[in-house]
Design a protein around this motif. Structure first.
Motif, PDB file in Angstrom:
ATOM      1  N   GLU A 132      18.554  -3.190  70.758  1.00 52.07           N
ATOM      2  CA  GLU A 132      19.955  -3.588  70.915  1.00 52.07           C
ATOM      3  C   GLU A 132      20.911  -2.510  70.393  1.00 52.07           C
ATOM      4  O   GLU A 132      21.989  -2.307  70.952  1.00 52.07           O
ATOM      5  N   PHE A 159      23.796  -1.210  72.810  1.00 52.68           N
ATOM      6  CA  PHE A 159      25.195  -1.521  72.526  1.00 52.68           C
ATOM      7  C   PHE A 159      25.834  -0.590  71.500  1.00 52.68           C
ATOM      8  O   PHE A 159      27.061  -0.512  71.425  1.00 52.68           O
ATOM      9  N   ARG A 173      30.364  -5.319  67.729  1.00 47.35           N
ATOM     10  CA  ARG A 173      30.250  -6.779  67.846  1.00 47.35           C
ATOM     11  C   ARG A 173      29.180  -7.198  68.843  1.00 47.35           C
ATOM     12  O   ARG A 173      28.497  -8.197  68.646  1.00 47.35           O
ATOM     13  N   GLN A 174      29.060  -6.459  69.955  1.00 48.89           N
ATOM     14  CA  GLN A 174      28.042  -6.834  70.935  1.00 48.89           C
ATOM     15  C   GLN A 174      26.643  -6.783  70.322  1.00 48.89           C
ATOM     16  O   GLN A 174      25.809  -7.654  70.588  1.00 48.89           O
ATOM     17  N   CYS A 227      24.330 -10.164  70.063  1.00 47.58           N
ATOM     18  CA  CYS A 227      23.048 -10.194  70.779  1.00 47.58           C
ATOM     19  C   CYS A 227      21.872 -10.272  69.803  1.00 47.58           C
ATOM     20  O   CYS A 227      20.908 -11.009  70.037  1.00 47.58           O
ATOM     21  N   THR A 279      21.088 -10.335  76.237  1.00 45.49           N
ATOM     22  CA  THR A 279      21.793  -9.101  76.619  1.00 45.49           C
ATOM     23  C   THR A 279      22.639  -9.321  77.861  1.00 45.49           C
ATOM     24  O   THR A 279      23.791  -8.859  77.939  1.00 45.49           O
ATOM     25  N   THR A 319      25.715 -11.600  76.877  1.00 44.03           N
ATOM     26  CA  THR A 319      26.651 -10.874  76.008  1.00 44.03           C
ATOM     27  C   THR A 319      27.414  -9.819  76.783  1.00 44.03           C
ATOM     28  O   THR A 319      28.655  -9.717  76.681  1.00 44.03           O
ATOM     29  N   SER A 320      26.706  -9.027  77.576  1.00 43.36           N
ATOM     30  CA  SER A 320      27.366  -7.976  78.362  1.00 43.36           C
ATOM     31  C   SER A 320      28.378  -8.575  79.336  1.00 43.36           C
ATOM     32  O   SER A 320      29.503  -8.076  79.463  1.00 43.36           O
ATOM     33  N   PHE A 338      31.561  -9.934  77.468  1.00 45.78           N
ATOM     34  CA  PHE A 338      32.426  -8.869  76.957  1.00 45.78           C
ATOM     35  C   PHE A 338      33.180  -8.172  78.087  1.00 45.78           C
ATOM     36  O   PHE A 338      34.318  -7.747  77.908  1.00 45.78           O
ATOM     37  N   THR A 382      29.176 -15.519  71.193  1.00 44.52           N
ATOM     38  CA  THR A 382      30.065 -14.581  71.885  1.00 44.52           C
ATOM     39  C   THR A 382      31.463 -15.163  72.008  1.00 44.52           C
ATOM     40  O   THR A 382      32.463 -14.453  71.817  1.00 44.52           O
TER      41      THR A 382
END
Length: 371
Positions: free
Chosen positions: A192, A196, A200-201, A205, A265, A268-269, A272, A360
């Motif tokens: 991770e 990232f 924060r990501q 994650c 992942t 989260t991606s 964001f 998230t």
């Protein structure tokens, strides 16, 4: 659509093609780097065929070959030897060899100065290097500079994995679950962070994956304790020389981690990116969007796990059925361990959707409220 989107860096492609060809040629001629004798098949002559049938009416053909080999390394280098090789056309437990292939050999020197030579395996390093090169080439062309981060994470994770195996052996299989739990956390952090970076990501994650995997494992352990492991035949874990249940749970941790990390992942991606497009989104919007992303990916991800499991047991399942075993015997003896492991991963995947959406949403809602 404009063709400019499909422009390729031809210099880069040519460099990779030439480099890959040179690398494969070097590996093909690297016999001197091995201590074990290696022979190249320079001639193959087919001899007699014999039809065979077993007690379950399975038919096969036994074929005999006469191989002419040239020794490529060691004190017998450039010597020519002749061997006979017996194989079945199904190649279930033996292989047919062809001209140009390189074989690992075991040469016994007897007191009478005679030698006996045994084939111990096929030299496959050229094919492995080719496949690795092809993977790197495609990733580099399609993904670009990001591919090198992925490759670095794979290499680093492999190093960590071999280190964990070494620790497990040194400690004589004590606390194997703890060792691989720590390994899973290291896998997660490395992967991770390289995806990232620090931010924060990464935190979201990492937290979601950690919680999803951890809770699914706790549920699995609780169920196994309550059911006293009924229906699970851990003795079917082949070649295991230590206590089987802890090793099985360690495998569940690693297997569940991969699926959970993938889903976390993706969610989260996606969230964001939505936050960058629309800064007015509320926690409720983020939560529902995360749920929708998770539901979209959930089906395909669970099917991937199922198909991986099926592919791993398919040859043995066919062998069991062809030799007179029924499904009532096949399921508990061969399929049950893999299906339970897939179910544990499925629980982790299902838990990860609300966990990732919630975490998230809380982080992004806080960011929006400060703007």
């Amino acid at each position: 659509m404009s063709l400019k989107y499909f422009q390729l860096n031809w210099k880069k492609i040519i460099f990779f093609l030439v480099g890959g060809l040179v690398l494969c040629l070097i590996v093909y001629h690297d016999a001197e780097l091995y201590h074990q004798p290696i022979g190249e098949v320079i001639q193959v002559k087919k001899l007699k065929k014999t039809s065979v049938t077993d007690n379950f009416n399975n038919h096969d053909v036994s074929q005999e070959q006469r191989l002419k080999l040239k020794i490529l390394n060691g004190k017998n280098r450039n010597h020519i030897i002749y061997l006979k090789n017996n194989f079945s056309t199904s190649e279930a437990a033996s292989l047919a060899y062809h001209s140009g292939e390189q074989l690992f050999l075991k040469i016994h020197q007897h007191q009478s100065k005679n030698q006996s030579v045994i084939i111990t395996g096929l030299k496959r390093d050229t094919m492995m290097v080719f496949l690795c090169w092809l993977t790197i080439f495609l990733l580099s062309i399609i993904v670009g500079i990001q591919s090198y981060r992925m490759l670095f994470s794979i290499i680093l994770n492999l190093v960590l994995f071999f280190l964990a195996i070494k620790i497990d052996v040194i400690t004589d299989a004590q606390n194997v679950v703890f060792i691989f739990a720590v390994l899973a956390i290291a896998f997660l952090a490395v992967t991770e962070f390289l995806i990232f970076g620090k931010g924060r990501q990464f935190l979201v994650c990492f937290s979601a994956t950690f919680l999803g995997t951890g809770i699914s494992l706790i549920i699995a352990i609780a169920v196994l304790l309550l059911t006293h492991e009924n229906g699970l035949n851990f003795e079917m874990m082949s070649y295991v020389t230590q206590e089987r249940l802890p090793l099985y749970l360690a495998g569940c941790i690693i297997g569940s981690l991969g699926a959970v990390m993938d889903l976390a992942t993706d969610i989260t991606s996606g969230l964001f990116i939505l936050a960058e497009k629309n800064s007015a989104m509320t926690f409720k919007d983020f939560w529902h969007s995360g749920q929708n992303i998770g539901k979209t990916v959930l089906g395909s991800l669970i099917n991937v796990l199922l198909l991986i499991f099926i592919s791993s047991v398919f040859p043995l399942a066919v062998l069991f059925i062809r030799n007179g075993n029924n499904w009532n015997y096949l399921f508990p003896m061969l399929l049950s361990l893999g299906i339970v492991q897939s179910l544990i991963s499925g629980i982790g995947i299902a838990l990860t959707i609300p966990l990732t959406s919630t975490l998230t949403g809380l982080v992004l809602r806080k960011e929006v409220s400060h703007e």
